[in-house]
Each structure stands twice: as C-alpha cells, then as structure tokens.
Design a protein around this motif. Structure first.
Motif, PDB file in Angstrom:
ATOM      1  N   PHE A 270       0.820  -1.209   0.000  1.00 55.64           N
ATOM      2  CA  PHE A 270       0.000   0.000   0.000  1.00 55.64           C
ATOM      3  C   PHE A 270       0.856   1.262   0.000  1.00 55.64           C
ATOM      4  CE2 PHE A 270       0.811   0.084   4.547  1.00 55.64           C
ATOM      5  CZ  PHE A 270       0.719   1.434   4.891  1.00 55.64           C
ATOM      6  N   LEU A 271       2.125   1.139   0.384  1.00 55.89           N
ATOM      7  CA  LEU A 271       2.977   2.325   0.500  1.00 55.89           C
ATOM      8  C   LEU A 271       3.281   2.951  -0.865  1.00 55.89           C
ATOM      9  CD1 LEU A 271       5.357   0.944   3.257  1.00 55.89           C
ATOM     10  CD2 LEU A 271       3.699   2.805   3.530  1.00 55.89           C
ATOM     11  N   LYS A 272       3.315   2.136  -1.917  1.00 51.78           N
ATOM     12  CA  LYS A 272       3.485   2.691  -3.257  1.00 51.78           C
ATOM     13  C   LYS A 272       2.309   3.595  -3.612  1.00 51.78           C
ATOM     14  CE  LYS A 272       6.118  -1.247  -5.093  1.00 51.78           C
ATOM     15  NZ  LYS A 272       6.136  -2.326  -6.134  1.00 51.78           N
ATOM     16  N   THR A 273       1.116   3.167  -3.222  1.00 50.42           N
ATOM     17  CA  THR A 273      -0.081   3.964  -3.518  1.00 50.42           C
ATOM     18  C   THR A 273      -0.107   5.236  -2.691  1.00 50.42           C
ATOM     19  OG1 THR A 273      -1.271   1.926  -4.042  1.00 50.42           O
ATOM     20  CG2 THR A 273      -2.591   3.885  -3.668  1.00 50.42           C
ATOM     21  N   VAL A 274       0.398   5.195  -1.466  1.00 48.59           N
ATOM     22  CA  VAL A 274       0.511   6.414  -0.652  1.00 48.59           C
ATOM     23  C   VAL A 274       1.410   7.422  -1.367  1.00 48.59           C
ATOM     24  CG1 VAL A 274       1.357   7.376   1.521  1.00 48.59           C
ATOM     25  CG2 VAL A 274       0.073   5.226   1.527  1.00 48.59           C
ATOM     26  N   SER A 275       2.526   6.946  -1.893  1.00 48.23           N
ATOM     27  CA  SER A 275       3.425   7.808  -2.665  1.00 48.23           C
ATOM     28  C   SER A 275       2.692   8.408  -3.862  1.00 48.23           C
ATOM     29  CB  SER A 275       4.644   7.013  -3.135  1.00 48.23           C
ATOM     30  OG  SER A 275       5.353   7.692  -4.150  1.00 48.23           O
ATOM     31  N   ALA A 276       1.914   7.585  -4.560  1.00 47.24           N
ATOM     32  CA  ALA A 276       1.202   8.042  -5.758  1.00 47.24           C
ATOM     33  C   ALA A 276       0.196   9.132  -5.422  1.00 47.24           C
ATOM     34  CB  ALA A 276       0.504   6.862  -6.422  1.00 47.24           C
ATOM     35  N   TYR A 277      -0.593   8.931  -4.373  1.00 44.18           N
ATOM     36  CA  TYR A 277      -1.592   9.932  -3.995  1.00 44.18           C
ATOM     37  C   TYR A 277      -0.933  11.236  -3.543  1.00 44.18           C
ATOM     38  CZ  TYR A 277      -5.155   6.228  -4.055  1.00 44.18           C
ATOM     39  OH  TYR A 277      -6.005   5.210  -4.422  1.00 44.18           O
ATOM     40  N   ALA A 278       0.132  11.129  -2.778  1.00 40.18           N
ATOM     41  CA  ALA A 278       0.822  12.332  -2.300  1.00 40.18           C
ATOM     42  C   ALA A 278       1.438  13.112  -3.459  1.00 40.18           C
ATOM     43  CB  ALA A 278       1.899  11.958  -1.287  1.00 40.18           C
ATOM     44  N   ASN A 279       1.827  12.400  -4.512  1.00 43.08           N
ATOM     45  CA  ASN A 279       2.453  13.058  -5.659  1.00 43.08           C
ATOM     46  C   ASN A 279       1.453  13.631  -6.652  1.00 43.08           C
ATOM     47  OD1 ASN A 279       5.245  12.772  -5.107  1.00 43.08           O
ATOM     48  ND2 ASN A 279       5.162  10.608  -5.699  1.00 43.08           N
ATOM     49  N   PHE A 280       0.316  12.938  -6.863  1.00 42.63           N
ATOM     50  CA  PHE A 280      -0.533  13.296  -7.995  1.00 42.63           C
ATOM     51  C   PHE A 280      -1.993  13.567  -7.669  1.00 42.63           C
ATOM     52  CE2 PHE A 280       3.052  11.155 -10.020  1.00 42.63           C
ATOM     53  CZ  PHE A 280       3.335  12.029 -11.051  1.00 42.63           C
ATOM     54  N   GLY A 281      -2.414  13.450  -6.428  1.00 41.13           N
ATOM     55  CA  GLY A 281      -3.807  13.762  -6.141  1.00 41.13           C
ATOM     56  C   GLY A 281      -4.349  12.961  -4.980  1.00 41.13           C
ATOM     57  N   ASP A 282      -5.294  13.558  -4.227  1.00 37.67           N
ATOM     58  CA  ASP A 282      -5.879  12.903  -3.068  1.00 37.67           C
ATOM     59  C   ASP A 282      -6.384  11.507  -3.424  1.00 37.67           C
ATOM     60  OD1 ASP A 282      -5.431  15.419  -2.122  1.00 37.67           O
ATOM     61  OD2 ASP A 282      -7.536  15.948  -1.856  1.00 37.67           O
ATOM     62  N   GLY A 283      -6.329  10.610  -2.444  1.00 37.86           N
ATOM     63  CA  GLY A 283      -6.837   9.266  -2.677  1.00 37.86           C
ATOM     64  C   GLY A 283      -7.152   8.541  -1.384  1.00 37.86           C
ATOM     65  N   ILE A 284      -7.864   7.433  -1.520  1.00 41.72           N
ATOM     66  CA  ILE A 284      -8.315   6.644  -0.364  1.00 41.72           C
ATOM     67  C   ILE A 284      -7.912   5.188  -0.548  1.00 41.72           C
ATOM     68  CG2 ILE A 284     -10.350   5.737   0.833  1.00 41.72           C
ATOM     69  CD1 ILE A 284     -11.749   8.396   0.271  1.00 41.72           C
ATOM     70  N   ILE A 285      -7.411   4.596   0.540  1.00 45.13           N
ATOM     71  CA  ILE A 285      -7.147   3.147   0.589  1.00 45.13           C
ATOM     72  C   ILE A 285      -7.977   2.579   1.731  1.00 45.13           C
ATOM     73  CG2 ILE A 285      -5.418   1.340   0.831  1.00 45.13           C
ATOM     74  CD1 ILE A 285      -3.289   3.426   0.073  1.00 45.13           C
ATOM     75  N   ARG A 286      -8.729   1.519   1.454  1.00 44.84           N
ATOM     76  CA  ARG A 286      -9.517   0.863   2.498  1.00 44.84           C
ATOM     77  C   ARG A 286      -8.965  -0.543   2.718  1.00 44.84           C
ATOM     78  NH1 ARG A 286     -14.529   3.863   0.774  1.00 44.84           N
ATOM     79  NH2 ARG A 286     -14.761   5.399   2.442  1.00 44.84           N
TER      80      ARG A 286
ATOM     81  N   GLU B  59      -6.913   8.042   4.270  1.00 46.83           N
ATOM     82  CA  GLU B  59      -7.067   9.141   3.321  1.00 46.83           C
ATOM     83  C   GLU B  59      -5.727   9.870   3.200  1.00 46.83           C
ATOM     84  OE1 GLU B  59     -10.762  11.534   3.749  1.00 46.83           O
ATOM     85  OE2 GLU B  59     -11.064  10.300   5.545  1.00 46.83           O
ATOM     86  N   VAL B  60      -5.224   9.971   1.979  1.00 47.24           N
ATOM     87  CA  VAL B  60      -3.936  10.622   1.716  1.00 47.24           C
ATOM     88  C   VAL B  60      -4.181  11.887   0.898  1.00 47.24           C
ATOM     89  CG1 VAL B  60      -1.633  10.368   0.729  1.00 47.24           C
ATOM     90  CG2 VAL B  60      -2.796   8.372   1.713  1.00 47.24           C
ATOM     91  N   LYS B  61      -3.581  12.986   1.308  1.00 42.69           N
ATOM     92  CA  LYS B  61      -3.733  14.263   0.623  1.00 42.69           C
ATOM     93  C   LYS B  61      -2.548  14.513  -0.307  1.00 42.69           C
ATOM     94  CE  LYS B  61      -7.536  15.500   2.713  1.00 42.69           C
ATOM     95  NZ  LYS B  61      -8.806  15.605   1.939  1.00 42.69           N
ATOM     96  N   GLU B  62      -2.823  15.113  -1.437  1.00 49.16           N
ATOM     97  CA  GLU B  62      -1.737  15.522  -2.320  1.00 49.16           C
ATOM     98  C   GLU B  62      -0.885  16.560  -1.606  1.00 49.16           C
ATOM     99  OE1 GLU B  62      -0.930  17.362  -6.805  1.00 49.16           O
ATOM    100  OE2 GLU B  62      -2.987  17.119  -6.059  1.00 49.16           O
ATOM    101  N   GLY B  63       0.427  16.386  -1.659  1.00 47.14           N
ATOM    102  CA  GLY B  63       1.325  17.267  -0.919  1.00 47.14           C
ATOM    103  C   GLY B  63       1.949  18.348  -1.775  1.00 47.14           C
ATOM    104  N   ILE B  64       2.623  19.277  -1.117  1.00 46.27           N
ATOM    105  CA  ILE B  64       3.302  20.374  -1.812  1.00 46.27           C
ATOM    106  C   ILE B  64       4.813  20.196  -1.801  1.00 46.27           C
ATOM    107  CG2 ILE B  64       1.443  22.007  -1.339  1.00 46.27           C
ATOM    108  CD1 ILE B  64       3.148  23.160   0.911  1.00 46.27           C
TER     109      ILE B  64
END
Length: 419
Positions: free
Chosen positions: A17-33, A83-88
């Motif tokens: 799941f950590l790859k997806t956390v990286s993806a959401y933080a880089n390119f847009g908010d996302g949710i993992i359940r 819930e992961v937010k896109e970062g700056i």
C-alpha cells in the motif's frame, strides 16, 4: 467498491500500500480501504486499533517526506480507511522511488515525470531552469523589443530584467528558446488534401527563436486562409479563418506547451479547418472549465509568457481562449477545444453562416440544443435512422457546428453556438 485512480482496497495490511501512498501524495488525493477483498467483500481487520498504528508507523518510516494523511476505523465492519492528501513538498518517495496511479494500478514514474515533480516541489518552472548553453544571440528578440518597446539595443541588463539571464551570467531555458538559434523542437505544419495521405505542403520551423517561428507560421496561415477581393475600387482582405483566432492559438501553444516533451507543436491545415496540437495537457492546478472561461491563469512557462506579454503578442494572461472564441462571433461554426493528459487540441473551422450545410445536416443541426441530447433523441427528432444520424453528427462535429461530450451511453451532442 470498484477501484479507480483515487480509490484502492486491500484485504490485509502489507507494504504494497505504500506505493499507492506515494502516488496519492504526488498526484492527487486518494483513499485506501483495508479489510475489503478484491471482489468487494468486507472481511475487516483483526485488532484494527493496532493495525492503525502499524499503518501509521509504516508511512512515517517509509515515505519521505511524510505526507498529510488521516486514518479512521468503521466500528461495524472493522474496515480501516486511509485518506492521503496531495502534498506540496514533492516528490514523495517510497524506497527512493516515486509512484503514480495508472487507472487501478500503481506504477513508478518515469524520468520526465520525476523531473516535473521535483520542479513542482521547488515551485519552479521548466523555462527558468539554468541551461549550459552559452554565447547566445538575440537579434530577433532585439528587433521585436525595438519595435514594441522602443529600446535602442538589447543589453545584459535588459536580458536580466525580462528574466532570461541570471545574476551569475548564465542563461535559462527561456533564454535558449528566445535566442536566434537553438536545438529545441518547434512547429510542424502540414497542409492536407482530401485525406491525410495527401500532403500538399510541409514546413517545419525549428532550431530558431520561437518569436521567429511565430511569425513564420502566421505567414504560412496567410498564404492559405486569406485572399484579396476587389469590390469596385476597393481591395479588401478576406479571412476564411480569423487571423486573430489563429494568432492566439499559436501564441497560447508556445507559452503553455510542455517544453520538456521532445515533440513539435503540430499545425494541421485542411480546406475547412485548422487543427493545432500542443504537447502537454492542462497546466497543474487548473480545470477544463477554468481554462475555457479564463477564470484562472496558470502559466506553465511564466518567463516566456512575460516576454510575449511585453511584446504585445498576448494581451493579458488567461483570456486567450475567450479571444479565440470572440473572433467567431458572427459564425455558426465555432472553435473546439479538446484536452487529454498529454495534449491540448484546438480546432479552428472556416467561418460560416450555415450556408455550407446540406439539407440533412441542417435538419440534424436544428434538432439539437445547447443542453445536449443523445444520438437517439436527435435521430427521433430528425426522423432519421441511428446510423445516418451518427454519420451526420460526425460531419457536423468536424465542421465545428457540434460539440460531443461523454463516452458510451453517456455521449451527448450539443450545438457549438458558444463556449
């Protein structure tokens, strides 16, 4: 529970799941359940409280920098929501690699995307990056500045003022693109006959100042879409496609294109239209609606945009699309703006009052409306069969009379009376 670009399910808590956390933080908010199988069955997570701590520790220990996220538990199902937010502060790495979502899969970004993430995280643009190119000449830029700004000669102080030369004496990418000669891609123009297999003319403007490229492509446009008409003792210039709309389209392409993409701006010239393809989708942080309405101006290349503004090539930021559309105020056929992830396409049709429509095309056009209808609704109103209606709609779309939106059963058609 269907997975998509911004939603993923996991049956258990594993490091994947950590790859997806990286993806959401880089390119847009996302949710993992967590606690949901691939087929959507709720199985929950045992000892959800400790599992939440485990998820938190894995993110804090493995993602750099640590993104903004929130963890919650559904007490009825024991399903954990992350819930992961896109970062700056991009890029966000997992094991020294950055990731993105590709539909329902998470994949590593390529070198080009990584460079863009780095620039975004540093709040920098491609055109301001320092270049290793030296000894540039600016006679084209100097001529334009003499004409528009009244300078006597270009100097290092002026080059610094417009932002193409740094205090260290090094040029940036904007300086290279504005210089008389460079190695950058440019504008590829082709004039076609009845089909794309028939090429009547081909000009590629490259490896020279983008200011010179701009002038050259305007001259080519005039060759095919303007002519003089004698009315009595008066000679009048006739434009079958508005020059103002074409100028704005090319200027927008040069200012907003992604210059890190090794591709030309493509200009396809047909008897009834011009199509301009600009590498790079919409600038980050702007929606299609905002772009079309000119509500927000996000310059992908602010230094180049500033120079074009000083030289009166563009009038003001964020209003180019509105001026393109305004040039067609008296025409039934209107410009069409299309967007994809890696391309912006603008179609400029020949000005028409509707007299070029056949009888069947006019029946279809009159059966439509601004709110949009399905092909079945239009076919019923026109009294035509489905196949004939779809064929006529395709012709009207190509001519610029019709806008097509949606996909599959959600496809709708509306008249292109304004944008």
């Amino acid at each position: 529970m269907k997975e998509n670009r911004s939603f993923e399910v996991k049956e258990r808590v594993t490091n994947t799941f950590l790859k997806t956390v990286s993806a959401y933080a880089n390119f847009g908010d996302g949710i993992i359940r967590f606690g949901i199988t691939d087929d959507g069955k709720f199985v929950g997570i045992e000892d959800a409280g400790n599992a939440c701590l485990d998820i938190e520790n894995r993110i804090n220990d493995s993602i750099s920098p640590v993104p903004d996220y929130r963890i919650s538990v559904d007490d009825d199902t024991n399903v954990i929501t992350l819930e992961v937010k896109e970062g700056i502060y991009k890029p966000y790495y997992y094991k020294s690699k950055a990731y993105k979502r590709n539909d329902t899969a998470t994949i590593e970004v390529d070198r080009l995307e990584l460079n863009r993430l780095i620039l975004e995280g540093e709040d920098r643009s491609y055109d301001e990056l320092v270049s290793d190119v030296k000894d540039l000449e600016f006679t084209i830029l100097e001529g334009k500045m003499k004409e528009q700004l009244g300078i006597s000669a270009i100097s290092t102080d002026i080059l610094r003022t417009i932002g193409v030369l740094g205090a260290d004496g090094k040029y940036n990418n904007a300086g290279v693109l504005l210089a008389d000669k460079n190695g950058a891609y440019g504008i590829d123009c082709a004039r076609f006959g009845e089909t794309i297999d028939i090429i009547l003319d081909r000009e590629i403007f490259e490896h020279r100042s983008i200011l010179e490229q701009y002038d050259e492509v305007i001259d080519l446009y005039r060759k095919y879409y303007q002519y003089d008409e004698i009315k009595g003792a008066i000679r009048e210039k006739v434009e079958i496609i508005p020059e103002k709309a074409f100028r704005e389209t090319i200027a927008n392409a040069l200012v907003h294109r992604a210059w890190d993409v090794r591709s030309h701006i493509r200009v396809a010239m047909y008897e009834d239209r011009i199509e301009v393809f600009s590498p790079g989708g919409l600038p980050k942080g702007i929606t299609k609606e905002e772009y079309l309405n000119g509500q927000i101006s996000v310059l992908r290349n602010p230094i180049i945009g500033g120079v074009f503004f000083r030289l009166n090539i563009i009038e003001s930021f964020g209003t180019g699309v509105q001026r393109i559309n305004a040039a067609y105020a008296g025409s039934k056929a209107k410009p069409i703006h299309e967007f994809s992830e890696n391309m912006i396409k603008v179609t400029l049709p020949v000005i028409t009052s509707g007299g070029d429509l056949t009888g069947d095309e006019k029946i279809i056009y009159d059966s439509m409306g601004r709110l949009g209808k399905t092909s079945s609704q239009i076919a019923k109103a026109a009294g035509f069969g489905k196949n004939k209606t779809l064929k006529l709609l395709g012709i009207l779309e190509k001519k610029g009379y019709v806008i097509k939106t949606g996909n599959g059963r959600g496809t709708k058609y509306s008249t292109n009376s304004s944008l």
